[in-house]
Design a protein around this motif. Structure first.
Motif, PDB file in Angstrom:
ATOM      1  N   MET A   1      -1.818 -45.772 -36.667  1.00  0.00           N
ATOM      2  CA  MET A   1      -1.350 -44.421 -36.868  1.00  0.00           C
ATOM      3  C   MET A   1      -2.410 -43.441 -36.387  1.00  0.00           C
ATOM      4  O   MET A   1      -3.561 -43.532 -36.771  1.00  0.00           O
ATOM      5  CB  MET A   1      -1.066 -44.212 -38.366  1.00  0.00           C
ATOM      6  N   SER A   2      -2.019 -42.505 -35.524  1.00  0.00           N
ATOM      7  CA  SER A   2      -2.985 -41.536 -35.005  1.00  0.00           C
ATOM      8  C   SER A   2      -2.619 -40.130 -35.450  1.00  0.00           C
ATOM      9  O   SER A   2      -1.443 -39.768 -35.502  1.00  0.00           O
ATOM     10  CB  SER A   2      -3.038 -41.608 -33.485  1.00  0.00           C
ATOM     11  N   LEU A   3      -3.638 -39.365 -35.790  1.00  0.00           N
ATOM     12  CA  LEU A   3      -3.467 -37.983 -36.209  1.00  0.00           C
ATOM     13  C   LEU A   3      -4.292 -37.099 -35.300  1.00  0.00           C
ATOM     14  O   LEU A   3      -5.459 -37.396 -35.025  1.00  0.00           O
ATOM     15  CB  LEU A   3      -3.930 -37.801 -37.659  1.00  0.00           C
TER      16      LEU A   3
ATOM     17  N   HIS B   1      -2.709 -20.617 -33.548  1.00  0.00           N
ATOM     18  CA  HIS B   1      -1.890 -21.577 -34.289  1.00  0.00           C
ATOM     19  C   HIS B   1      -2.435 -22.991 -34.112  1.00  0.00           C
ATOM     20  O   HIS B   1      -2.823 -23.379 -33.008  1.00  0.00           O
ATOM     21  CB  HIS B   1      -0.437 -21.519 -33.798  1.00  0.00           C
ATOM     22  N   LEU B   2      -2.443 -23.749 -35.197  1.00  0.00           N
ATOM     23  CA  LEU B   2      -2.830 -25.157 -35.183  1.00  0.00           C
ATOM     24  C   LEU B   2      -1.594 -26.002 -35.432  1.00  0.00           C
ATOM     25  O   LEU B   2      -0.734 -25.624 -36.237  1.00  0.00           O
ATOM     26  CB  LEU B   2      -3.869 -25.452 -36.265  1.00  0.00           C
ATOM     27  N   LEU B   3      -1.531 -27.139 -34.765  1.00  0.00           N
ATOM     28  CA  LEU B   3      -0.426 -28.062 -34.940  1.00  0.00           C
ATOM     29  C   LEU B   3      -0.978 -29.454 -35.203  1.00  0.00           C
ATOM     30  O   LEU B   3      -1.841 -29.934 -34.465  1.00  0.00           O
ATOM     31  CB  LEU B   3       0.460 -28.080 -33.685  1.00  0.00           C
ATOM     32  N   ALA B   4      -0.491 -30.070 -36.272  1.00  0.00           N
ATOM     33  CA  ALA B   4      -0.877 -31.449 -36.614  1.00  0.00           C
ATOM     34  C   ALA B   4       0.218 -32.384 -36.134  1.00  0.00           C
ATOM     35  O   ALA B   4       1.399 -32.179 -36.445  1.00  0.00           O
ATOM     36  CB  ALA B   4      -1.071 -31.581 -38.116  1.00  0.00           C
ATOM     37  N   LEU B   5      -0.195 -33.409 -35.377  1.00  0.00           N
ATOM     38  CA  LEU B   5       0.726 -34.422 -34.879  1.00  0.00           C
ATOM     39  C   LEU B   5       0.311 -35.779 -35.420  1.00  0.00           C
ATOM     40  O   LEU B   5      -0.860 -36.156 -35.335  1.00  0.00           O
ATOM     41  CB  LEU B   5       0.709 -34.480 -33.351  1.00  0.00           C
ATOM     42  N   GLN B   6       1.270 -36.494 -35.983  1.00  0.00           N
ATOM     43  CA  GLN B   6       1.026 -37.860 -36.437  1.00  0.00           C
ATOM     44  C   GLN B   6       1.864 -38.764 -35.539  1.00  0.00           C
ATOM     45  O   GLN B   6       3.091 -38.663 -35.521  1.00  0.00           O
ATOM     46  CB  GLN B   6       1.428 -38.021 -37.897  1.00  0.00           C
ATOM     47  N   ASP B   7       1.169 -39.595 -34.786  1.00  0.00           N
ATOM     48  CA  ASP B   7       1.838 -40.453 -33.800  1.00  0.00           C
ATOM     49  C   ASP B   7       2.746 -39.640 -32.884  1.00  0.00           C
ATOM     50  O   ASP B   7       3.853 -40.051 -32.548  1.00  0.00           O
ATOM     51  CB  ASP B   7       2.639 -41.564 -34.499  1.00  0.00           C
ATOM     52  N   GLY B   8       2.269 -38.442 -32.528  1.00  0.00           N
ATOM     53  CA  GLY B   8       2.999 -37.580 -31.603  1.00  0.00           C
ATOM     54  C   GLY B   8       4.100 -36.743 -32.227  1.00  0.00           C
ATOM     55  O   GLY B   8       4.752 -35.966 -31.535  1.00  0.00           O
TER      56      GLY B   8
END
Length: 141
Positions: free
Chosen positions: A1-3, A43-50
């Motif tokens: 899992m990538s963040l 703005h910040l955006l968090a992506l978990q597995d894209g």
């Protein structure tokens, strides 16, 4: 899992996350969720597995960076994502020339969460979109 958490220009993605959490889940009036600060904010955006799972914005005003519109999807709560998102916002703010502190308006139930991240509550409780909040600050010293 990538963040990954990074600055983004994908505002519609951020707005969709905010709509889901603030409007649908918390009952914030849709006309209050977006405002005239969004176009100039970072703005910040968090992506978990894209996949988009969280967002925050930063509004710079003099020596203060106001962190706001912080949200994570219910499926990622309790995983540490919220803390990582706040730390990314603080790091982004700290890197901005002349900024010496971060400020945010915390929902009352989240005060302890922000205190653990180095923020201190100040001032009275106030209503923001029907939800009790309190201002919090973190000085960069």
């Amino acid at each position: 899992m990538s963040l990954s958490i990074s600055i983004t220009e994908e505002l519609q993605t951020c707005f969709a996350l905010r709509h889901q959490v603030f409007v649908e889940e918390q009952g914030v009036p849709v006309e209050e969720e977006q405002d005239d600060l969004d176009p100039s904010a970072t703005h910040l955006l968090a992506l978990q597995d894209g996949v988009p799972v969280g967002t925050a914005r930063i509004v710079f005003n003099g020596n203060t960076a106001k962190i706001g519109r912080v949200c994570v999807l219910p499926s990622t709560r309790g995983t540490g994502l919220g803390a990582k998102l706040i730390e990314a916002a603080v790091d982004t703010a700290r890197a901005h020339p002349g900024v010496t502190r971060a400020k945010l308006g915390a929902q009352i139930h989240a005060l302890r969460f922000y205190e653990k991240l180095g923020f201190t509550a100040l001032g009275p409780v106030y209503d923001d979109a029907g939800i009790d909040h309190r201002d919090m600050v973190r000085d960069f010293t």
